[in-house]
Design an enzyme around this catalytic site. Structure first.
Site, PDB file in Angstrom:
ATOM      1  N   GLU A  47      31.883  -3.459  -9.113  1.00  0.00           N
ATOM      2  CA  GLU A  47      32.359  -2.112  -8.819  1.00  0.00           C
ATOM      3  C   GLU A  47      33.503  -2.194  -7.817  1.00  0.00           C
ATOM      4  O   GLU A  47      33.811  -3.271  -7.296  1.00  0.00           O
ATOM      5  CB  GLU A  47      31.218  -1.225  -8.299  1.00  0.00           C
ATOM      6  CG  GLU A  47      30.579  -1.700  -7.005  1.00  0.00           C
ATOM      7  CD  GLU A  47      29.269  -0.965  -6.678  1.00  0.00           C
ATOM      8  OE1 GLU A  47      28.527  -0.628  -7.614  1.00  0.00           O
ATOM      9  OE2 GLU A  47      29.003  -0.744  -5.499  1.00  0.00           O
ATOM     10  N   THR A 100       0.815  -1.219   0.000  1.00  0.00           N
ATOM     11  CA  THR A 100       0.000   0.000   0.000  1.00  0.00           C
ATOM     12  C   THR A 100       0.846   1.265   0.000  1.00  0.00           C
ATOM     13  O   THR A 100       0.310   2.363  -0.165  1.00  0.00           O
ATOM     14  CB  THR A 100      -0.936   0.027   1.228  1.00  0.00           C
ATOM     15  OG1 THR A 100      -0.126  -0.064   2.406  1.00  0.00           O
ATOM     16  CG2 THR A 100      -1.916  -1.126   1.195  1.00  0.00           C
ATOM     17  N   HIS A 149      27.358   3.124  -2.376  1.00  0.00           N
ATOM     18  CA  HIS A 149      27.133   1.816  -1.791  1.00  0.00           C
ATOM     19  C   HIS A 149      28.024   1.607  -0.571  1.00  0.00           C
ATOM     20  O   HIS A 149      29.160   2.061  -0.540  1.00  0.00           O
ATOM     21  CB  HIS A 149      27.458   0.703  -2.803  1.00  0.00           C
ATOM     22  CG  HIS A 149      26.391   0.556  -3.840  1.00  0.00           C
ATOM     23  ND1 HIS A 149      26.605  -0.139  -4.999  1.00  0.00           N
ATOM     24  CD2 HIS A 149      25.121   0.999  -3.899  1.00  0.00           C
ATOM     25  CE1 HIS A 149      25.505  -0.122  -5.720  1.00  0.00           C
ATOM     26  NE2 HIS A 149      24.588   0.573  -5.087  1.00  0.00           N
ATOM     27  N   ILE A 181      14.069  -4.964  -1.315  1.00  0.00           N
ATOM     28  CA  ILE A 181      14.333  -3.726  -2.038  1.00  0.00           C
ATOM     29  C   ILE A 181      14.943  -2.625  -1.162  1.00  0.00           C
ATOM     30  O   ILE A 181      15.831  -1.914  -1.610  1.00  0.00           O
ATOM     31  CB  ILE A 181      13.020  -3.201  -2.682  1.00  0.00           C
ATOM     32  CG1 ILE A 181      12.434  -4.247  -3.647  1.00  0.00           C
ATOM     33  CG2 ILE A 181      13.244  -1.870  -3.374  1.00  0.00           C
ATOM     34  CD1 ILE A 181      13.318  -4.581  -4.817  1.00  0.00           C
ATOM     35  N   GLN A 198       6.007   3.273  -3.178  1.00  0.00           N
ATOM     36  CA  GLN A 198       6.823   2.434  -4.046  1.00  0.00           C
ATOM     37  C   GLN A 198       6.175   1.068  -4.240  1.00  0.00           C
ATOM     38  O   GLN A 198       6.183   0.511  -5.343  1.00  0.00           O
ATOM     39  CB  GLN A 198       8.229   2.244  -3.453  1.00  0.00           C
ATOM     40  CG  GLN A 198       9.030   3.524  -3.334  1.00  0.00           C
ATOM     41  CD  GLN A 198       9.350   4.131  -4.688  1.00  0.00           C
ATOM     42  OE1 GLN A 198       9.294   3.452  -5.709  1.00  0.00           O
ATOM     43  NE2 GLN A 198       9.667   5.411  -4.690  1.00  0.00           N
ATOM     44  N   LYS A 239      -4.678  -2.748   6.486  1.00  0.00           N
ATOM     45  CA  LYS A 239      -5.493  -2.521   5.292  1.00  0.00           C
ATOM     46  C   LYS A 239      -5.963  -3.823   4.665  1.00  0.00           C
ATOM     47  O   LYS A 239      -6.342  -3.865   3.497  1.00  0.00           O
ATOM     48  CB  LYS A 239      -4.704  -1.665   4.298  1.00  0.00           C
ATOM     49  CG  LYS A 239      -4.448  -0.276   4.876  1.00  0.00           C
ATOM     50  CD  LYS A 239      -3.735   0.669   3.935  1.00  0.00           C
ATOM     51  CE  LYS A 239      -3.580   2.020   4.619  1.00  0.00           C
ATOM     52  NZ  LYS A 239      -2.644   2.906   3.898  1.00  0.00           N
TER      53      LYS A 239
END
Lengths: 371, 289, 371, 289
Positions: free
Chosen positions: B209, B17, B247, B96, B20, B43
């Site tokens: 990297e 909800t 990072h 994420i 993102q 919800k």
């Protein structure tokens, strides 16, 4: 976040690790009073830069008067850009032997890692691998007495020193967990007679866990601009070039600097506009870039969680509110890129799709075609 | 075939909800991902883009057969969300959020390993098996099915490279975002192993990297175990030492983790290292014809 | 170890669980004063026996005077052998609904187990299985907010009550770990208006972990003799027969009682001389058995960690120092049994090797051959 | 063959210098057990009955190839000792001490399960594969090799039964002491599975007792998975409810764990239940001839 030496040592003392007596002083008089209590001491500048000793920020004092003089010399000193405002007046130790021990986050093993050596007192990276003991800790069960015994054995410690070592290690782990540390380091862990003392120590708290530690004073590193930009949540590093760069994603930002450099550009900064920032923070980021008075600006976006339309709106907002007085090169691909491209086009801004083209364009715009 | 996720992956979205969560649920649905439920205790009973919102991951597993979860909750709640998903029995977990404390991440990975759950991230763009399933925040239109497996430390840079590959006619079997944090789940070595054993994958692209020693360890692994061609691009060639480039892992400390050491290690293992992102496509073309 | 109600509730309140207001009183006057503060209340005898209510140990009082009277009635009362010395004066609650929740040790899963039900207020063993929610907790990661949400969902709770439930559950787990509990139980967990309150609760601390809890007052259960014997570290239960029994190992002790009963003997006690007790504690155990003035004594040893020679020495010690005035039947097999047999033989005591024979012999000795 | 331990088991004794540790080390050596090292940090370098004392279990594993540990340290130090052994990589862990806190035991078992370590106990007499290896405190002379697998909740009672079996000519494949605590490692079900799969074991003897539901669960397991004959003896037939008979688990609470419910469940699963300990031998004889 690195903690000032005095704070790190105080927190380690609080969990029960034996540390040298010390007092914080902000004036030579306070340093003198501290030395009167402590005896022969070391006066140490409280700044977060390496090599304090070589730069004159650490001095011995054998009497209170000397402590006052040394403090007077050090306070106000400029150490690699930082003005010394506090000194830590610390008991001198008669060290017989120096060990090393630290607990850190081991990304490969995904576990805490204890590193120890019987060869302490120097940078651990300079100690040959065969003199170093490493042991991962299962974070779900924690550090137990047996870890102390096993590491002590591998260091060649026995008897009461081994017991003290285990005790200190357990308390280091307590501090590691309690303060969400990314590093707890005691170097040297000094053998003073029959006692182990954390002669020098460090405690770095992980930035991402600071929300759990309102009790810790915030220590900001970096230049003034870096601090200002980072305060908005963006990753920002000042470099010594003249083309300002914004990209989204750390890898992309690094890659953009690499490409720019290969094409002869001199990047003025690293700026990761990051994971899904909304319009206003990105506009603010562009404003920060303008503050550095660059010769040109390169914005390189491959939209993922960042939406290209938001980026475009941020650029247009800045252009419309304060203007962008230097050449601006934009490259826009990814999530909602068509909408972003449309928004930019309406504001008269062209958006490249090819990263190499954009890099060449900004170099040309900054240094002139003739270059 | 593909690795980690495919057309049988049934996804629950934790934090569906939120801003993102909701946006990327729509994107994943548009891509064809089977998003079967979303979680928000308060919800439960609502819908987001037609996806039912339930109270807990357990409910999503019981009622909708979810077997994978993607987490969008704020970093400070991520440990709770991740351990919920692991406890509920999902087999793939995509984290994420960035800024999850490393000690929380260590606890998550310990629980995941015990339960046999594959974790992607945290601080990742996710994982996609083009044409089959997308669990992540990567743009939908840049991938196409094909023989190249991609594993990357950073998101946008890998989009760049995937996009040039797609335009050059080289589709992808699976693209794995390892995540930019110091403590992550699937890493280069695990991804290399998965791709090596995946019949559909003919070539592997690594996007690395500076910082850490992951690329160096991957090079050792490649030498010993990988027979498929590997192409790499590494970011941070121009980065000065001692500066953390975004990072958590991307910082050159001492003489560890430099661009040069990584390129040397990879080339010694037979990996072709591109100097510019779009050169990756050329190196792939030379190897796949 | 069961904790007195007042102490259990105080400890749960200390970790933040909402509990009814309450005061401890040892006199009717204190009870009256407490009721003056609290209002309408319940006066509850503080003894560790079940069924206090039915036995008259729990009474309502709506005024301070009533509280004094009720306390006067309850204090000094004999409840199943325990004299009431303290009452807990507790706020009356207007309960709308009753839930159940507990955390216990699940031996099968080797993990903590949460048991909850929307049907609280009764003994959980009487609640049908389909109304009960069970969830194991991984002790290495602990109880997390998601456990609260998932259990709340299965109980049909939502909104703020669910949040309160999760909060209470997390705090119960804190208490479970902090006090090495074998049971933390809230029954009923009462819905009072829009709030959840732990209307009644229990906290049992595991005996084996008491060494970690010097802060807790010791509560001894059992008869005076049971307490005296257990204080020496032996497992001892008084029964209502007349043949005293000592065996080593709980299973063997139980098995001995079973065999004795099958042969018509009436065991006076269960006594596990335990894992590797040395001579003196075993001698002391035999002395305790003599105190119960049994008709005969049966000692049944199959030596493992317990050594038969030690047992023999203990028997001989008692015989030599104070005498054994009733028939004694000894059965000795196992570790060092030859040596034990020799020691007994020297003292004129025969040792059986067969358990059945020994049991028959002691029955004969106690009740006469004619029986 | 045998289960859990055999002639390849190399034992380290934690707490070898203590009274019990030393005594039973001698007994185990006399039985032929390969006791390769003992542990006591402060007494490393000494010997106990010719067995070298080392500082840690890791040292015992590294220097003497220990692959199993038996713990004799006091209960309050047992968690530390057990986790040390698990961390050091032993594969079998025998926990002799009684009075280990249940929450410590839960932590031990969680770590053991993660590491794939088989735990016997706590509060156990150990495990013995007659003629091959003994890790425990049981008397040496009562066992003989043979076809009967024994699994028992209590020690001495199982000695009694093993001894009658031995005298009746029925040797044992392996005898497993589960331990009398509420939270234990190998239980009836795991032991039944091991014995069912062990070609040498022809018949299984269970020695149970009142309290808990372990025997009832074992009965369900036997019905579903065990084809070998099973004989049982249960202690506590004459025990009154509500009284804890020594073992943490041996208490009849409500109508759970009674003698009758256990006998019924086992007999319904085809198990022959003996009324007296020595009747076990008769029941075995009827089944093995």
């Amino acid at each position: 976040m690195k903690l000032y030496e005095y704070l790190a040592k105080s927190l380690l003392a609080e969990v029960g690790i034996p540390t040298p007596q010390g007092r914080l002083a902000t004036t030579p008089e306070e340093a003198e009073a501290a030395a009167r209590e402590i005896g022969p001491c070391v006066v140490k500048a409280q700044v977060l830069v390496g090599g304090r000793g070589k730069a004159g920020g650490i001095k011995l004092a054998n009497t209170p008067e000397e402590a006052r003089q040394r403090a007077a010399e050090i306070l106000g000193m400029n150490l690699k850009g930082y003005i010394v405002e506090k000194v830590w007046v610390e008991q001198q130790l008669k060290i017989d032997r120096e060990l090393y021990v630290s607990i850190t986050v081991d990304g490969q093993a995904r576990q805490p890692l204890v590193i120890a050596s019987a060869h302490g007192g120097v940078n651990i990276e300079e100690v040959p691998e065969e003199y170093i003991v490493k042991k991962n800790i299962d974070i779900t069960t924690g550090l137990l007495p047996f870890h102390g015994r096993e590491i002590a054995r591998r260091l060649g410690l026995s008897g009461d020193l081994a017991k003290q070592f285990g005790d200190i290690l357990a308390k280091m782990y307590t501090a590691f967990r309690k303060y969400d540390a990314e590093l707890v380091e005691i170097n040297p862990l000094a053998v003073v007679g029959d006692r182990l003392i954390a002669a020098d120590s460090r405690l770095n708290v992980e930035d991402d866990a600071l929300f759990r530690h309102p009790e810790l004073p915030r220590v900001e590193e970096g230049t003034e601009l870096e601090r200002k930009v980072r305060a908005t949540g963006l990753a920002f590093v000042q470099l010594d070039g003249d083309i300002a760069v914004m990209a989204n994603g750390a890898g992309m930002a690094m890659g953009t600097l690499d490409v720019l450099s290969l094409y002869g550009g001199r990047p003025a900064n690293f700026l990761d506009a990051g994971g899904g920032a909304s319009v206003e923070p990105m506009a603010q980021a562009i404003r920060f870039l303008l503050e550095t008075r660059p010769k040109a600006i390169l914005i390189n976006i491959f939209g993922g969680i960042t939406r290209c339309d938001d980026v475009a709106r941020a650029i247009v907002t800045v252009k419309e509110t304060q203007g962008i007085p230097v050449p601006l090169v934009v490259r826009l691909v990814g999530t909602n890129d068509e909408e972003g491209r449309r928004i930019l086009a309406e504001a008269g801004i062209h958006a490249y799709t090819d990263m190499g083209e954009a890099a060449r364009a900004v170099v040309a715009a900054a240094y002139g075609e003739g270059r | 075939m593909a690795v980690i996720i495919d057309e049988n992956t049934r996804v629950v979205v934790q934090g569906i909800t939120g801003n993102q969560g909701s946006f990327h649920t729509a994107q994943m649905l548009a891509y064809g991902t089977k998003v079967v439920a979303g979680v928000n205790f308060d919800k439960a009973g609502q819908e987001v883009h037609g996806v039912p919102v339930v109270a807990t991951v357990h409910e999503a597993v019981e009622r909708y057969g979810a077997n994978a979860s993607i987490v969008f909750v704020p970093a400070r709640f991520a440990k709770d969300a991740a351990l919920e998903a692991i406890d509920a029995g999902v087999k793939v977990l995509v984290l994420i959020p960035e800024h999850i404390p490393a000690q929380d991440a260590m606890e998550i990975h310990a629980a995941a390993r015990k339960a046999g759950v594959r974790v992607i991230g945290p601080n990742t763009f996710g994982v996609i098996s083009p044409g089959k399933c997308k669990m992540g925040i990567m743009p939908n239109h840049i991938y196409t099915p094909g023989p190249v497996g991609i594993v990357a430390r950073s998101g946008t840079l890998s989009y760049e490279i995937a996009y040039t590959l797609t335009r050059a006619g080289f589709g992808q079997s699976t693209v794995i975002g390892m995540g930019g944090d110091r403590v992550i789940g699937v890493n280069f070595i695990e991804a290399l192993e998965l791709f090596q054993n995946d019949p559909e994958t003919k070539l592997i692209v690594m996007v690395g990297e500076i910082g850490g020693i992951q690329e160096e360890l991957a090079a050792e692994y490649i030498k010993a175990h990988v027979t498929k061609p590997v192409v790499a691009f590494l970011a941070g060639r121009s980065a000065p030492p001692g500066k953390r480039m975004g990072h958590a892992g991307a910082i050159i400390e001492g003489n560890r983790g430099t661009y040069q050491s990584k390129v040397q290690a990879l080339e010694a293992a037979g990996v072709a290292v591109a100097s510019l992102p779009w050169e990756v496509a050329d190196l792939v073309r030379q190897r796949l014809g």
